[in-house]
Write a protein that holds these residues in place. Structure first.
Motif, short mmCIF file in Angstrom:
data_model
loop_
_atom_site.label_atom_id
_atom_site.label_comp_id
_atom_site.label_asym_id
_atom_site.label_seq_id
_atom_site.Cartn_x
_atom_site.Cartn_y
_atom_site.Cartn_z
N ASP A 11 58.86 21.67 100.15
CA ASP A 11 57.48 22.17 100.15
C ASP A 11 56.77 21.58 98.93
N PRO A 12 56.21 20.37 99.06
CA PRO A 12 55.58 19.72 97.91
C PRO A 12 54.49 20.55 97.25
N ALA A 13 53.69 21.26 98.05
CA ALA A 13 52.59 22.05 97.47
C ALA A 13 53.13 23.15 96.56
N GLU A 14 54.24 23.76 96.97
CA GLU A 14 54.81 24.83 96.15
C GLU A 14 55.35 24.29 94.84
N ILE A 15 56.05 23.14 94.88
CA ILE A 15 56.57 22.54 93.65
C ILE A 15 55.42 22.08 92.76
N ALA A 16 54.34 21.60 93.37
CA ALA A 16 53.16 21.19 92.60
C ALA A 16 52.57 22.38 91.84
N ARG A 17 52.51 23.53 92.51
CA ARG A 17 52.00 24.74 91.83
C ARG A 17 52.95 25.16 90.71
N PHE A 18 54.23 24.99 90.93
CA PHE A 18 55.23 25.31 89.92
C PHE A 18 55.05 24.44 88.67
N LEU A 19 54.76 23.16 88.88
CA LEU A 19 54.68 22.20 87.77
C LEU A 19 53.37 22.30 86.99
N ALA A 20 52.27 22.50 87.68
CA ALA A 20 50.95 22.41 87.05
C ALA A 20 50.69 23.56 86.09
N ARG A 21 49.78 23.31 85.16
CA ARG A 21 49.27 24.39 84.31
C ARG A 21 48.32 25.22 85.18
N HIS A 22 48.69 26.46 85.46
CA HIS A 22 47.87 27.31 86.31
C HIS A 22 46.54 27.58 85.63
N PRO A 23 45.40 27.46 86.31
CA PRO A 23 45.22 27.15 87.75
C PRO A 23 44.88 25.69 88.02
N ASP A 24 45.21 24.78 87.11
CA ASP A 24 44.86 23.37 87.30
C ASP A 24 45.57 22.80 88.53
N PRO A 25 44.96 21.83 89.20
CA PRO A 25 45.62 21.19 90.36
C PRO A 25 46.68 20.20 89.92
N CYS A 26 47.55 19.86 90.86
CA CYS A 26 48.58 18.86 90.63
C CYS A 26 48.52 17.86 91.77
N GLU A 27 48.36 16.58 91.44
CA GLU A 27 48.35 15.55 92.48
C GLU A 27 49.76 15.35 93.03
N ILE A 28 49.85 15.10 94.32
CA ILE A 28 51.14 14.84 94.97
C ILE A 28 51.13 13.40 95.48
N LEU A 29 52.10 12.62 95.03
CA LEU A 29 52.20 11.22 95.43
C LEU A 29 53.49 11.03 96.23
N LEU A 30 53.36 10.64 97.48
CA LEU A 30 54.50 10.44 98.36
C LEU A 30 54.77 8.95 98.47
N ALA A 31 55.95 8.53 98.01
CA ALA A 31 56.33 7.12 98.13
C ALA A 31 56.87 6.84 99.53
#
Length: 802
Positions: free
Chosen positions: A188-208
Motif C-alpha cells: 500500500d504505497p499511499a499508507e507507507i507515504a503517510r508513514f514517512l512524511a512529516r504530517h500533514p505534508d504530502p509525500c511523492e510516490i515514484l514507481l520504477a
C-alpha cells in the motif's frame, strides 16, 4: 541543482552503465519534502537515494553531517558503506562516509558527535540514542537529507514508530530536512507515504519499472511431502541437486530451529563436501560475518538462513533462492525472491518447498499471488504508547522540553498524527511519576516541571540509565553458548534461557550446524563440548513463528472452491478431492466444523483460517465455552487454518460458541492472570522505561527481569487497574500474541453461516492435526469424570462394588 555533476555521469559511463530513469527522477525531485521510491531489488535504489547527496557534496563545500541513512540491519548499513565508497573513491569525491551501530567503538561514537562525517549510516536505535544528547543540535546542524532503506520492514514494527519520532525531532532541528524512503515490496504505497512524511505534508510516490517477473515454481521431489511437520527433510536430496546446478543458493526458513535442523540434514547428505554455511540471528556475530564475507568472495555454494538475510545485502552471485516451508506472507516471499539475481532487469529465480501436504496448497496460493503482483499486509494501527513514553524520556535526556512543543512535534510523526492531548498527558504523567500506584517510590519520580513550565530530568545522572535502555527490540532472554575450556574464546551463539533450563548434562543439541553436548552452566554461560555421534535435541531460538496472512488465507479458500486442481501435484489434488467426497471443503464466508469419534473420544475440527496466534487464542476460548456448556473438552491443538478439540461429549449446536460478547468476556477472564499478559507487560514496561534491563553496564537475567515485572504487574492489577501500563499491555496483547482482531474479523465474515458436519471417521483435512505438536490439555470437569469412571471401573474389577 539541475544537472548531475559531470564527474558522476562520467563514472557511470566509464563503468558502461547508464543512469536509470528512476535514479534521474529521484535527482530531479531532490527538493521534494518527502519521496517514496518503489523499485525492484537490484534496480539501484540505494544509488537513487544517494545521488542528490553525492551531487550536493561533490564541490566539497558542505561542513558536517549532510545525509543520514537508516537501515533495519547493521549488516545492511555495513554493506551500503562498502558499496557507496566505491563510486566516492573512484570519482575522488571529498566525502567522508561512516557507520554507527551497536558494533561501533565507543571512541569512534564520541568522535562522530563532535566531528560528524558527511554521510552517516545507522539504525533506528542508534539514531534515537543520538537525539538523546544535549549536543544533538550541533551534530545535526547541517543535515539536509534522511534516506530510510527497506522502509516497509521498519513500518511493520515499533522500530519504525521510534524512527518516525526521531525524524520529527530532526525536522524541528532542521526544518528543511528532506525525507526519502526506499523499498522493493510495498503493498500500500499511499499508507507507507503517510508513514514517512512529516504530517500533514504530502509525500511523492515514484514507481520504477518493476522489471521482469520472477521465475518461480515449486520444487519437484521424488518423495511426497509428509502429512505434517515443518522440517522438509524429504526434500534434502532434491535441494542438494539444485545446489549442484547453481552457483550460489540461499535456502530460507521461517524459524531458526528449522534452519538448524535442515542444515544438519543437508550436511549429513552432502557427500561431495559442497561448501554450505548457516546464518541466523542467534549465531555469534563473528560467525555471521564470516559467512557474509565468504559469500561476498563467492566461496560458498549455499547458505541456509532465516529472516537475517531477508533484506537487501547485495550478493550479486546468488542465482537461486529456495523457500523451505510455506512463506505465510506474499510480501516476505517477494523480498526473499529478490535476493537472487540482484541485478536490474534480470529475473529472479526461486523454488518453493512445502514442508507438508497442506503447505502444498499454501505454496501454490502464494505462487499465484506473486504472479498476480498482489502483496499482502495488515493495516497499520496507531503508534504504540510505550514507544511514545520512551521518546518523552529521550527528550528529557536531551535537555528538557515544553509539553506543548513536544506534543506538537510528536503529532507530525505519521504513526502519532491522531494522538490526543489527553493521551500525551497521561504518558507524560507516567514518565514523571510512574502513575498513581507508583508515585510514592523515588525510583519512578523521573521528571520535574520547572517554574517556567519546562520539563526536565529530576536527577541528571539518570540520563545514563535511560540511554542504556533505549530501543524497542525485545529479544527473548538468551544465554551464550561456549565450548568448555574456551572461556576466553568466541561463543558459538545463543539459546533461549527456557531451553537451557530444560537441559541436563549429557543432552545434545544443534547450534550453528554443530552437535554439542551440554556440560553445565558457569557464570550465566552454557558450557558445551562437541559431540557428533548423538541425535540432537532441537534447540529453541528467539524468532517469530509467522502467521499466514489474511490475504493468503483468502486465496487458499478460493482455491478450495474450484471444481478440480490441475495446478496442484496429483497427491494433493487427490487429497482435496477425497475431503470433498467424505465431508466438505472450507468456503470463503462460511465456517466449516467437522465432528467425529476417534479412539474413544469425540473430536471437533473448526476451520477458521485466521492465522496461528488467533487460532491458538480461539482454541483456548472455545474450550472454555465448551467447559461451561458441559461438553467436557480434554484438549486442543491449533494451526494457521484449524483447531482440533477432543473431549467426552459430541457438539450438537456450535452457534452458542461464537457469540462475540461471550468470547470477549471469556478473553477478559482468561487474560487477567495469564502469562501472555505478564509477558506482554514485561516487554511494554521495558520499552516505556518502567523496567530497566541494563544497569551500570550489567544486563539483568531473564529470570530477574521476569520476577520484578511480575511483582509490578500484580501490584498494578490489584491497586491501580486503570494504570496506563495495564492499558498499553492489553492493547499490545490483543493485536500481538492474542490477535483478537483476526477472531473478530472471522466472526464478522462468517456471521451465522456455520456448517456442522457429523461424520463417522477422521477426515483427510483433519488427519494432519493429529500429528501436530503443541497440544494443549484442558483441566476441568472432563478430567474429573474420567478419573471417577476409572476409579469405579477399578473398584468393580476388584469386586468391591459387586
Amino acid at each position: 541543482m539541475s544537472e548531475i555533476p559531470a564527474p558522476i555521469t562520467n563514472w557511470f559511463a566509464a563503468k558502461g552503465w547508464s543512469i536509470h530513469p528512476h535514479q534521474r527522477a529521484m535527482f530531479e525531485r531532490a527538493a521534494a519534502p518527502a519521496t517514496l521510491l518503489i523499485a525492484p531489488t537490484g534496480g539501484g535504489k540505494t544509488m537513487a537515494g544517494f545521488l542528490p547527496s553525492l551531487a550536493d557534496l561533490a564541490d566539497g563545500n558542505h561542513q558536517g553531517l549532510h545525509t543520514l541513512y537508516v537501515s533495519p540491519l547493521k549488516a545492511l548499513a555495513a554493506d551500503i558503506k562498502r558499496n557507496l565508497r566505491t563510486p566516492v573513491e573512484d570519482i575522488g569525491l571529498p566525502i567522508r562516509i561512516e557507520d554507527r551501530t551497536g558494533d561501533t567503538s565507543a571512541t569512534q561514537k564520541k568522535r562522530q558527535r563532535a566531528d560528524p562525517p558527511h554521510i552517516l549510516l545507522t539504525t533506528p536505535e542508534s539514531l534515537a540514542l543520538l537525539t538523546s544528547y544535549e549536543d544533538a543540535p550541533h551534530m545535526f546542524a547541517g543535515l539536509r537529507r534522511v534516506v530510510v532503506d527497506e522502509i516497509h520492514a521498519l513500518a511493520e514494527s515499533k522500530r519504525g514508530d521510534q524512527l518516525m519520532l526521531a525524524l520529527a525531532r530532526l525536522q524541528t532541528l532542521c526544518p528543511d530536512l528532506r525525507r526519502v524512503g526506499l523499498s522493493a515490496t510495498v503493498e500500500d504505497p499511499a499508507e507507507i507515504a503517510r508513514f514517512l512524511a512529516r504530517h500533514p505534508d504530502p509525500c511523492e510516490i515514484l514507481l520504477a519499472d518493476p522489471g521482469p517477473d520472477p521465475d518461480i515454481s515449486m520444487l519437484d521431489t521424488a518423495e511426497m511431502p509428509p502429512w505434517s511437520g515443518g522440517g522438509a527433510a524429504y526434500a534434502v536430496p532434491a535441494v542438494l541437486d539444485q545446489i549442484r546446478r547453481h552457483k550460489t543458493t540461499l535456502i530460507f526458513h521461517n524459524t531458526r530451529a528449522q534452519a538448524e535442523i535442515f542444515f544438519h540434514n543437508l550436511w549429513l547428505a552432502n557427500d561431495e563436501g559442497l561448501p554450505i554455511g548457516i546464518h541466523h540471528g542467534s549465531l555469534d556475530r563473528v560467525q555471521r560475518e564470516r559467512v557474509e564475507a565468504a559469500m561476498v568472495r563467492g566461496e560458498l555454494r549455499a547458505v541456509v538462513c532465516t529472516g537475517s538475510l531477508d533484506l537487501g545485502i547485495d550478493w550479486g552471485d546468488v542465482d537461486l533462492v529456495i523457500q523451505i516451508g510455506a512463506p505465510k506472507n506474499v510480501k516476505r516471499l517477494v523480498q526473499r525472491i529478490g535476493r537472487a539475481n540482484h541485478r536490474y532487469n534480470a529475473p529472479s529465480k526461486a523454488l518453493l518447498v512445502p514442508a507438508n501436504r497442506f503447505e502444498v496448497v499454501e505454496c501454490m496460493a502464494a505462487l499465484e499471488a506473486v504472479k498476480a503482483h498482489e502483496l499482502d499486509g495488515e493495516p497499520r494501527g496507531r503508534g504504540p504508547r510505550d514507544v511514545l513514553c520512551q521518546h518523552i524520556l529521550i527528550a528529557a535526556c536531551a535537555g528538557g522540553f515544553q509539553a506543548d512543543v513536544l506534543f506538537a512535534e510528536m503529532t507530525t510523526a505519521g504513526p502519532y498524527a491522531a494522538l490526543s492531548r489527553a493521551e500525551f498527558d497521561a504518558c507524560l504523567d507516567f514518565c514523571a511519576t510512574g502513575g498513581y500506584a507508583l508515585r510514592a517510590y523515588d525510583r519512578w519520580q523521573r521528571l520535574l516541571q520547572r517554574p517556567d513550565g519546562r520539563w526536565q530530568l529530576r536527577d541528571p545522572r539518570s540520563a545514563q540509565r535511560i540511554r542504556q535502555n533505549i530501543g524497542t527490540i525485545q529479544n527473548t532472554d538468551t544465554l551464550k553458548v561456549r565450548l568448555r575450556r574456551n572461556r576466553g574464546g568466541k561463543p558459538l551463539g545463543e539459546i533461549e534461557e527456557g531451553f537451557a533450563a530444560s537441559l541436563t548434562p549429557g543432552d545434545t543439541f544443534l547450534i550453528g550446524g554443530q552437535i554439542v553436548r551440554y556440560e553445565g552452566m558457569r557464570d550465566m554461560t552454557v558450557e558445551v563440548t562437541r559431540r557428533a555421534d548423538r541425535k540432537p535435541k532441537i534447540a529453541t531460538f528467539m524468532g517469530t513463528k509467522f502467521a499466514t496472512s489474511t490475504q493468503l488465507s483468502a486465496r487458499i479458500l478460493n482455491m478450495f472452491s474450484q471444481p478440480d486442481w490441475p495446478q496442484l501435484p496429483g497427491h494433493t489434488a487427490d487429497w482435496l478431492a477425497l475431503q470433498r467426497q467424505i465431508s466438505r471443503l472450507p468456503e470463503q464466508g462460511r465456517l466449516l466444523i467437522e465432528s467425529f469419534p476417534h479412539d474413544g473420544l469425540e473430536h471437533v475440527c473448526f476451520y477458521g483460517f485466521a492465522g496461528r496466534n488467533a487460532m491458538q487464542t480461539l482454541g483456548l476460548l472455545l474450550t472454555k465455552r465448551m467447559e461451561e456448556m458441559g461438553l467436557n473438552p480434554l484438549g486442543f491443538v491449533a494451526t494457521d487454518y484449524a483447531i482440533l478439540i477432543w473431549g467426552l461429549d459430541a457438539l450438537a449446536d456450535p452457534a452458542p460458541l461464537f457469540h462475540i460478547d461471550s468470547l470477549r468476556d471469556g478473553l477478559d477472564q482468561w487474560l487477567a492472570g495469564n502469562a501472555v499478559m505478564k509477558r506482554t507487560f514485561r516487554a511494554s514496561a521495558t520499552i516505556a522505561g518502567l523496567i530497566e534491563r541494563n544497569q551500570g553496564g550489567q544486563r539483568k537475567t531473564g529470570r530477574q527481569a521476569t520476577f520484578s515485572s511480575d511483582i509490578l504487574y500484580d501490584t498494578l492489577l490489584k491497586y491501580d487497574p486503570d494504570h496506563l501500563m495495564l492499558g498499553i499491555t492489553r492493547e499490545e496483547a490483543m493485536r500481538g500474541l492474542v490477535d483478537f482482531g483476526r477472531i473478530e474479523e472471522l466472526i464478522a465474515r462468517v456471521g451465522d453461516r456455520i456448517d456442522l458436519v457429523r461424520l463417522d471417521r477422521v477426515t483427510p483435512l483433519a488427519a494432519p492435526l493429529f500429528l501436530e505438536v503443541g497440544k494443549v490439555p484442558v483441566k476441568g470437569s472432563a478430567e474429573e469424570r474420567l478419573l471417577a469412571e476409572e476409579s469405579a471401573r477399578l473398584l468393580s474389577v476388584a469386586g468391591v462394588l459387586g
